[in-house]
Design an enzyme around this catalytic site. Structure first.
Site, PDB file in Angstrom:
ATOM      1  N   SER A 167      14.316 -22.316   8.203  1.00 44.80           N
ATOM      2  CA  SER A 167      12.853 -22.200   8.008  1.00 44.80           C
ATOM      3  C   SER A 167      12.036 -22.267   9.491  1.00 44.80           C
ATOM      4  O   SER A 167      12.551 -22.838  10.283  1.00 44.80           O
ATOM      5  CB  SER A 167      12.225 -23.287   7.145  1.00 44.80           C
ATOM      6  OG  SER A 167      12.142 -24.527   7.898  1.00 44.80           O
ATOM      7  N   ASP A 168      10.920 -21.738   9.420  1.00 49.39           N
ATOM      8  CA  ASP A 168      10.138 -21.989  10.769  1.00 49.39           C
ATOM      9  C   ASP A 168       9.710 -23.347  10.525  1.00 49.39           C
ATOM     10  O   ASP A 168       9.638 -24.009   9.273  1.00 49.39           O
ATOM     11  CB  ASP A 168       8.813 -21.038  10.531  1.00 49.39           C
ATOM     12  CG  ASP A 168       8.107 -20.855  12.164  1.00 49.39           C
ATOM     13  OD1 ASP A 168       8.523 -21.847  12.930  1.00 49.39           O
ATOM     14  OD2 ASP A 168       7.225 -20.018  12.226  1.00 49.39           O
ATOM     15  N   TRP A 169       9.269 -24.000  11.405  1.00 52.67           N
ATOM     16  CA  TRP A 169       8.951 -25.550  11.392  1.00 52.67           C
ATOM     17  C   TRP A 169       7.748 -25.669  10.671  1.00 52.67           C
ATOM     18  O   TRP A 169       6.506 -25.428  10.733  1.00 52.67           O
ATOM     19  CB  TRP A 169       8.540 -25.860  12.916  1.00 52.67           C
ATOM     20  CG  TRP A 169       9.856 -26.523  13.695  1.00 52.67           C
ATOM     21  CD1 TRP A 169       9.695 -27.799  14.228  1.00 52.67           C
ATOM     22  CD2 TRP A 169      11.014 -25.854  13.686  1.00 52.67           C
ATOM     23  NE1 TRP A 169      11.058 -28.074  14.845  1.00 52.67           N
ATOM     24  CE2 TRP A 169      11.704 -26.979  14.572  1.00 52.67           C
ATOM     25  CE3 TRP A 169      11.713 -24.898  13.272  1.00 52.67           C
ATOM     26  CZ2 TRP A 169      13.116 -26.591  14.628  1.00 52.67           C
ATOM     27  CZ3 TRP A 169      12.900 -24.477  13.573  1.00 52.67           C
ATOM     28  CH2 TRP A 169      13.630 -25.505  14.457  1.00 52.67           C
TER      29      TRP A 169
END
Length: 812
Positions: free
Chosen positions: A224-226
């Site tokens: 995932s993106d952060w």
């Protein structure tokens, strides 16, 4: 011990981060932890725990030109050479997974992160990204192309829903990722923050399983993106492997509970854990310490690579009366704050702590003995932050008009506030004080040569008045010396634009609805973005897609086509060596499905000595003639007569031929009900016509009256509750004041404003769980005291649960 023998909790723990940048390993199964780091154009290996916004200190590393600049080289081999250097630095700085390249399609020139992305065209973006990925992974380091997918604006980026029709999504927004996956086999891919047609990217089975894994054959890890993970259970079911940074043990408990309840298959959990373990093992390094720095020899060698990339990526946009290259003996007045204090990268998570810095003023002086071009003087010319200062303009004009100066080099462009992760540009104009400066300089009658610094297109109101424009983009730490070499003829500019430059912003197809301020970002323009729109709707542009001049002149001739590709001759008609970018465009059968007037399907960078000719071949491939048939859910090729065109940009195509294709379906005329889409006139498309394109009616929801866990903090300005309303307004005002005072965006404030409450449980290393998020939402809905009570009670309950989970994982 084998991975499958671990407990459900142990396997679940591997599916979320252990810290800001580290994964969780498992000693019993021999699975090491691995380190991830930002790195689209330079390794941002942070010291200590770090942060994800580029605010904390990081180890020195080479800052290469950004993707938006590298794409102008149209040279995948050059991108691969840059990738090899990036991968070596990642290895030497103890990084296992480098988070890049960024390869989203440039839907609109105002997207704040466009400098990190390659192109408006998926063929260019995919081929350039594939080169970079191959280079990075040649060092045993995983590349991680991002952000998958349909991520086109920074406003509300964690709480935005990209609503796009299936055919446009497959042909435009996913094809670049497909090329990268098929041609370079990245070990990892990163999902975007946004929803796609109502489903968050990290839990979108259609994207992650049906397309990425089943159709393209991706067998790596999806991260995932952060803070971009929504539901840990839904992600595992859909094909999302790892959520970052660290949600503590909240997700572990959610996954363990779902397996026990029978709502999540342990086989899915095993598959995701195996994907994480595979990356840990494939990228494991030996003999590198966590605090190691780059060796001086490596830094010096990679500075030269950065210069080479910058030299091949600068674009000569105008050169009236052969103002460039500067002749020996020319005395130049150097003007512009950015000539002395360079800007060579964007703001946000990609910001690199460069090993060296150069500036154009010093590089011109250093090269004077070799070039014969001397500096007559320097003037600042404008205030960096855009504050009007007539004295600076007057000083610059006096210097330019003096008898000691033969020509003017003015370095202008976008400042640090304009291009950053977290916010979109508000205008396509450069600061007015710089336009005023250029107008004053051209009034002197001296030749004015513009060096343009920007990561994306800008309006050029003074275009006709200046003698030459060299667009250097965001050219990395060696960009200044590369620029001087181009200005003085030591190298011949060979870059071509990887995106269209409109004359003014109002000409853009999506100008009327970008960025979307509500939840739904509706891609009502369909496939007509960039040159696909301008060429189909016959809208004049400043510079067409693929445009770039040279100090050499080239002739194209002898086009032929066969079953596997096209062949033609390119001749350098001049006395100087140079390079051109040959581009192949195709036009479908006139009685076929809806299509833009022409689409790029191949290209070749051709280097030629003076008066040399070369035969060039561009092969057809799976992407050349296909379109996506939504009814059949399959790729199809229409039989019929296609038009093939070759030239140097989307408008200059001197070679054309017709070619009969035997496809797998007969040509099917476009539905007349598509109306304005048939001529690319998307600005006048009706809702009914859009419903035909999408296959269903599209209605954007209004502002929420009741806030949920996925409504961003910024939306609380409309809350009925005083506390929530005050929080949102205070954060908004604080960010605006910081930007005004420092000249740079407050990335922490912007991140919080764009963040939905549910992300708090993903970004706080277990301090906040989902029950506490629900309590926070009660405050947003005006139930302040009830919400505060829930937060306090939830905090103690969560702490106890975290201790129990930690004991279970540690086998205490």
């Amino acid at each position: 011990m084998e991975l499958e023998e671990l407990s459900v909790a142990e396997k679940a723990a591997m599916l979320s981060g252990g810290s800001e940048w580290d994964s969780r390993g498992n000693e019993k199964a021999g699975i090491p932890s691995f380190v991830m780091s930002d790195g689209p154009h330079g390794v941002r290996r942070q010291l200590g725990e770090g942060d994800h916004l580029g605010l904390g200190a990081s180890k020195p590393a080479t800052c290469f030109p950004t993707a938006g600049t590298v794409a102008n080289s149209w040279d995948p081999a050059l991108a691969e050479e840059m990738g090899e250097a990036l991968g070596q630095e990642a290895h030497d700085l103890d990084v296992n997974v480098l988070l890049g390249p960024g390869m989203n399609i440039k839907r609109n020139p105002l997207c704040g992160r466009n400098f990190e992305y390659y192109s408006e065209d998926p063929i260019v973006a995919g081929r350039m990204a594939a080169g970079l990925i191959r280079g990075i992974q040649s060092n045993g380091v995983s590349a991680c192309p991002k952000h998958f997918a349909v991520n086109s604006q920074e406003l509300r980026r964690q709480a935005s829903n990209s609503v796009v029709d299936e055919r446009t999504m497959r042909e435009i927004y996913l094809t670049a990722f497909e090329i990268a996956v098929r041609e370079a086999a990245p070990m990892t891919i990163m999902t975007s923050y946004n929803e796609i047609n109502g489903v968050y990217a990290h839990e979108n089975k259609h994207l992650l399983q049906d397309i990425l894994r089943d159709e393209w054959g991706f067998d790596g890890m999806v991260v995932s993106d952060w803070g971009g993970s929504n539901s840990a259970v839904a992600a595992v079911k859909a094909g999302g492997s790892l959520e970052m940074p660290s949600p503590g043990y909240t997700s572990v408990r959610e996954l363990e509970g779902a397996v026990k309840a029978g709502t999540l298959s342990e086989a899915d959990l095993n598959a995701r854990a195996a994907e994480v373990a595979k990356i840990a093992r494939l990228t494991k390094t030996e003999g590198v310490g966590r605090d190691d720095l780059l060796k001086d020899a490596v830094a010096a060698a990679h500075h030269e690579v950065a210069r080479k990339v910058a030299e091949n990526s600068s674009v000569l946009l105008k050169n009236a009366a052969a103002a460039l290259p500067l002749a020996a003996g020319t005395r130049v007045a150097v003007i512009g704050d950015m000539a002395k204090t360079p800007r060579f990268q964007g703001s946000g998570s990609s910001k690199v702590n460069a090993t060296r810095e150069e500036n154009i003023l010093d590089e011109l002086k250093n090269a004077a003995a070799a070039t014969g071009v001397t500096v007559a003087g320097y003037a600042q010319g404008y205030d960096r932050q855009g504050t009007k200062n007539q004295t600076l303009i007057d000083e610059a004009k006096t210097l330019a008009a003096a008898d000691t100066a033969d020509a003017v080099i003015a370095v202008v462009g976008l400042d640090e506030r304009s291009e950053s992760e977290g916010l979109d540009r508000s205008t396509m104009a450069i600061p007015q004080v710089q336009n005023d400066l250029v107008n004053a300089l051209t009034a002197t009658g001296k030749p004015v040569i513009i060096v343009l610094v920007a990561g994306s297109p800008v309006e050029l109101p003074w275009f006709d008045a200046v003698s030459a424009i060299l667009y250097v983009g965001l050219s990395g730490q060696a960009g200044a010396s590369a620029t001087v070499r181009a200005l003085t003829g030591q190298i011949n500019p060979s870059g071509h634009l990887a995106e269209t430059w409109p004359i003014s912003y109002v000409d853009c197809p999506s100008a009327g609805w970008y960025p979307a301020i509500g939840r739904d970002a509706i891609y009502r323009e369909g496939p007509f973005i960039g040159y696909r729109y301008y060429e189909t709707a016959n809208v004049p542009v400043r510079f067409p897609f693929g445009y770039g001049l040279s100090y050499a002149t080239f002739t194209y001739s002898n086009l032929t086509a066969d079953e596997t590709g096209v062949q033609f001759t390119v001749t350098n008609d001049s006395d100087v060596p140079g390079a051109t970018v040959a581009q192949l465009y195709v036009t479908g059968p006139s009685d076929g499905v809806l299509r833009p007037a022409r689409e790029l399907k191949g290209f070749a960078k051709v280097q030629l000595d003076a008066h040399e000719s070369k035969t060039v071949r561009i092969e057809f491939d799976r992407y050349t003639f296909r379109h996506f048939d939504t009814a059949a859910n399959a790729w199809r090729t229409e039989s019929g007569v296609w038009t093939l065109a070759v030239g140097t940009n989307a408008e200059d195509l001197p070679l054309t031929c017709e070619f009969a294709i035997a496809g797998d379906v007969d040509a099917i005329p476009a539905d007349p009900a598509l109306g304005h889409y048939l001529t690319g006139d998307v600005k006048h498309v009706t809702d009914a016509e859009m419903a035909v394109l999408f296959g269903h009616e599209v209605i954007a929801p209004g502002k929420p009256t009741t806030f949920g866990v996925n409504d961003p903090i910024s939306s609380w300005v409309d809350s009925k509750g005083l506390v929530a309303r005050t929080i949102a307004k205070t954060l908004t005002n604080r960010e605006a004041k910081t930007r005004q005072k420092t000249g740079a965006p407050d990335l922490n404030m912007l991140f919080i404003l764009n963040m939905p409450p549910r992300a708090m449980s993903k970004m706080t290393q277990g301090m906040v769980d989902s029950a506490m998020v629900d309590a926070i939402v009660k405050i947003a809905n005006g139930h302040t005291f009830r919400g505060l009570g829930g937060i306090i009670a939830g905090y103690f309950r969560n702490q106890s649960a975290n201790k129990r989970t930690a004991k279970e994982l540690n086998n205490d």
